[in-house]
Design an enzyme around this catalytic site. Structure first.
Site, mmCIF file in Angstrom:
data_model
loop_
_atom_site.group_PDB
_atom_site.id
_atom_site.type_symbol
_atom_site.label_atom_id
_atom_site.label_comp_id
_atom_site.label_asym_id
_atom_site.label_seq_id
_atom_site.Cartn_x
_atom_site.Cartn_y
_atom_site.Cartn_z
ATOM 1 N N ALA A 72 23.327 60.494 63.895
ATOM 2 C CA ALA A 72 23.942 60.393 65.351
ATOM 3 C C ALA A 72 23.605 58.831 65.633
ATOM 4 C CB ALA A 72 23.674 61.431 66.291
ATOM 5 N N GLY A 118 19.032 63.465 58.830
ATOM 6 C CA GLY A 118 18.997 64.523 59.679
ATOM 7 C C GLY A 118 20.089 64.404 60.640
ATOM 8 N N ASP A 119 20.424 65.249 61.550
ATOM 9 C CA ASP A 119 21.546 65.024 62.279
ATOM 10 C C ASP A 119 21.158 64.007 63.616
ATOM 11 O OD1 ASP A 119 19.487 66.490 63.723
ATOM 12 O OD2 ASP A 119 21.022 67.942 64.655
ATOM 13 N N GLY A 120 19.933 63.924 63.942
ATOM 14 C CA GLY A 120 19.690 62.894 65.040
ATOM 15 C C GLY A 120 19.524 61.655 64.683
ATOM 16 N N SER A 121 19.258 61.599 63.522
ATOM 17 C CA SER A 121 19.073 59.955 62.914
ATOM 18 C C SER A 121 20.499 59.462 62.410
ATOM 19 C CB SER A 121 17.943 60.015 61.818
ATOM 20 O OG SER A 121 16.775 60.145 62.184
#
Length: 363
Positions: free
Chosen positions: A96, A91-94
């Site tokens: 990042a 996912g984008d958060g992880s």
């Protein structure tokens, strides 16, 4: 084929059919239907209670697993090399988090863009009794990535620019200066607390820490004595106080002495000092602010393909170029202002509901 295998890419959402397998990264599964923070599959009880067919769900895989290769058909459609390994991704958060170097227990970062989140890397889940934050599986195997996300951070700031800063925009064009510099000058003309003017940044409802779809933005305490600069400062402070509230939720469980910041808004030096003062933490500014997610995905691809040994390789790419320390005088003032900010939200909760349920169009 050996030459082709030097390249790899991640495909977390599988929007393009590049490999014959269906798979979902563990990071996407965690926080939705996981049975517990240490689980590695879907929560069967929840899926059955929802009347869904478990067989329709893809296999859950690690974010660094090779899940297939670029097929000949996909190669023709995309220009990618047939046989290139496809890594599950995340996912984008992880991603990042990896790109900013948040891969070891105890590290924290704050993405400050249109929306904003604060996230950590930990070994055990952080369970907030009021359920204001979430736990996600990290793309780093064995680690978790708890986070708290607010809806309208940079979006509130952009609203402020569009609605309250037409003069600064015109002046910037006239003088050939940055509109952001002119706005910062206005913000710095106002003292901490914006002369006791609050801004609630709930312009799209709110997730963490409120979880209230009906929440609304508001200026509170506005008087004839307030200036344009006070209003601009109140907006920036409102966003940062809300994020500081999230930091404080996590701080009840783990120490947070440093926060690495990324995202477009993290370019602003005034905002970075405000974060340091409100978070009561050293703010760390890396060499890139808007490419961390892509960098994290590239690291996953490299590890999955065997190009990189492990996640410590991120230290080759990310470096801290600036640190910002809290100013203790400012810290004390924001400590006094934070509970007022929180009380202002709760004082308006009934009003948010009244506004949401009042129908005017049909009258």
């Amino acid at each position: 084929m050996e030459g082709q295998r030097k390249n790899a890419f991640t495909c977390p959402s599988m929007r393009v059919s590049v490999a014959p397998q269906r798979a979902q990264p563990l990071t996407a599964r965690m926080g939705l239907l996981s049975d517990d923070a240490g689980g590695v599959d879907f929560h069967v009880v929840v899926i059955e209670a929802a009347g869904l067919d478990l067989s329709l769900f893809p296999e859950v895989r690690s974010s660094i697993d090779v899940i297939g290769e670029v097929t000949n058909e996909a190669a023709r459609e995309t220009g990618l090399l047939a046989g290139t390994p496809v890594i599950c991704g995340g996912g984008d958060g992880s991603c990042a988090g990896v790109g900013v170097g948040c891969v070891a227990p105890g590290s924290a970062y704050n993405y400050l863009g249109s929306s904003s989140w604060v996230a950590l890397t930990v070994e055990k889940p952080i369970v907030d009794e009021q359920r204001r934050t979430m736990n996600w599986a990290h793309v780093v195997p064995g680690m978790l990535h708890p986070s708290g996300t607010m809806q309208a951070a940079g979006s509130s700031y952009n609203w402020m620019i569009n609605q309250l800063c037409q003069h600064e925009q015109a002046l910037a064009t006239q003088l050939g200066r940055s509109v952001f510099e002119l706005i910062d000058e206005q913000i710095l003309s106002s003292p901490i607390g914006a002369n006791k003017l609050l801004f609630l940044p709930y312009m799209l409802g709110e997730r963490t820490p409120r979880w209230n779809v009906d929440a609304k933005g508001a200026f509170i305490g506005l008087t004839l004595g307030h200036t344009h600069g006070d209003m601009l400062r109140a907006v920036m402070e409102g966003v940062t106080l809300n994020l500081g509230f999230i930091v404080n939720i996590f701080r009840k469980h783990v120490p947070i002495d440093q926060v690495t910041v990324i995202g477009g808004c993290a370019q602003n030096p005034v905002w970075r000092q405000m974060m340091a003062d409100i978070y009561q933490a050293e703010i760390r500014v890396p060499n890139y602010l808007e490419e961390a997610t892509s960098m994290g995905a590239a690291i996953l691809a490299g590890i999955g393909a065997g190009v990189f040994k492990d996640f410590s390789v991120i230290d080759r790419f990310v470096r801290i170029e600036q640190t910002v320390q809290p100013i203790q005088e400012n810290v004390k003032k924001y400590e006094a202002w934070m509970p007022v900010f929180d009380k202002a939200y709760h004082a308006l909760c009934d009003m948010y509901t009244e506004i949401a349920k009042t129908e005017l169009d049909s009258i």
